[in-house]
Design a protein around this motif. Sequence first.
Motif, short mmCIF file in Angstrom:
data_model
loop_
_atom_site.label_atom_id
_atom_site.label_comp_id
_atom_site.label_asym_id
_atom_site.label_seq_id
_atom_site.Cartn_x
_atom_site.Cartn_y
_atom_site.Cartn_z
N GLN A 6 32.56 41.27 42.44
CA GLN A 6 34.01 41.38 42.31
C GLN A 6 34.59 40.21 41.51
O GLN A 6 35.61 40.35 40.85
N PHE A 7 33.92 39.07 41.57
CA PHE A 7 34.45 37.87 40.92
C PHE A 7 33.64 37.48 39.69
O PHE A 7 33.78 36.36 39.19
N LEU A 211 41.80 33.89 38.03
CA LEU A 211 41.33 34.51 39.26
C LEU A 211 42.22 34.12 40.45
O LEU A 211 42.74 33.01 40.48
N LYS A 215 41.40 41.06 39.87
CA LYS A 215 40.16 41.33 40.59
C LYS A 215 40.43 41.89 41.99
O LYS A 215 39.67 42.67 42.52
#
Length: 347
Positions: A6-7, A211, A215
């Motif tokens: 996901q990151f 971030l 996301k």
Amino acid sequence: MITNSQFFVGRQEELDRITARMVNDQPTSINVVGERRIGKSSLLYHFFQTYEQRVQGAGKNPGNYVVVYLSLQAAQCRKESSFYQAIAQTLLNRPVVQGNPALATPLKAGTLDRQGFSAAIEAWQAENVLPVLCLDKFEELLAKPDQFTDDFYDNLRSLMDRNALMLVIASYRNLDVYKRKYRFLSSFFNLGQVLPVGGITEAEATDLMRLPEHKIPGATAALSPERQKLGLAWGGRHPLLLQLAGLWLWEAQQHSRPDEWARQKFELEAQRVPHSGVTIRRLKRPVRLLLWLPMKLGWMARFVGDKLDDTSNLIAGTVILIVAILVVLKVVPFEELLQRIKNAVGG
């Protein structure tokens, strides 16, 4: 290594290239090359995590591929047999393999040797399934030429040539460098596809600093816009340096500390990260050695004539050196060398 897909940010071009080589009618193995801590492990692991949707996007059936990730450093493959066992166990851990006896049974032989491993891979080929092995820290094998011999690598190459096996190998340097270093003869090391991994793109670096925005649904960037710009300035396009910059800027933001505190923390950790700045510093010594002889010759000219500054020393010394080489090669006469020296000292 980033294990939460996901990151994972960026590397789209590299991922597309690996996917394209895999779904070809003739799969092509790849050597992923890059300096330490540039993100090779994260790239391989992310490809392993996401290959099914990538294969679908390419119009192929994911059921025809099984991709696994294995760090050879963690696996501690000290012998050829332990390598085959580690590969077999990693493949057996995949649910798609556990649910298919035609794939699982060949891997469950008591002790897999070279012949048994080849037979198992060929059994997979008969089922029209390609095992794709993402092998990280490949130097662990290369540094043991007494255990992993030319015959070992020849066997892997044979499986690759028959389209029964694909390797995605991560190493610090091209495989042909290790071939020369350890004096291997196997054609395995003439791997046709080299994928260099360096810094990420500017757009990818920006996405990383923003971030978890984009996301996580509804999430906003952890860092303020001002600190995002600072992070980009500190980290450049190096993924790990960007992460370190973001970490310490976030710590400063959370605890109301000044940016200077974050910068000091970042620089302390950044010293341990290999990157282009370190490479440039390492080049200073050979460059100084390269310039030493012309400077010395120029200094000698100054000693004789006492009329030249340092810049002139370098120019004069370089000219003298070049002409001296041409004299040795008999391209110019010795008299011209003498004349050049006289000109250098103003005589």
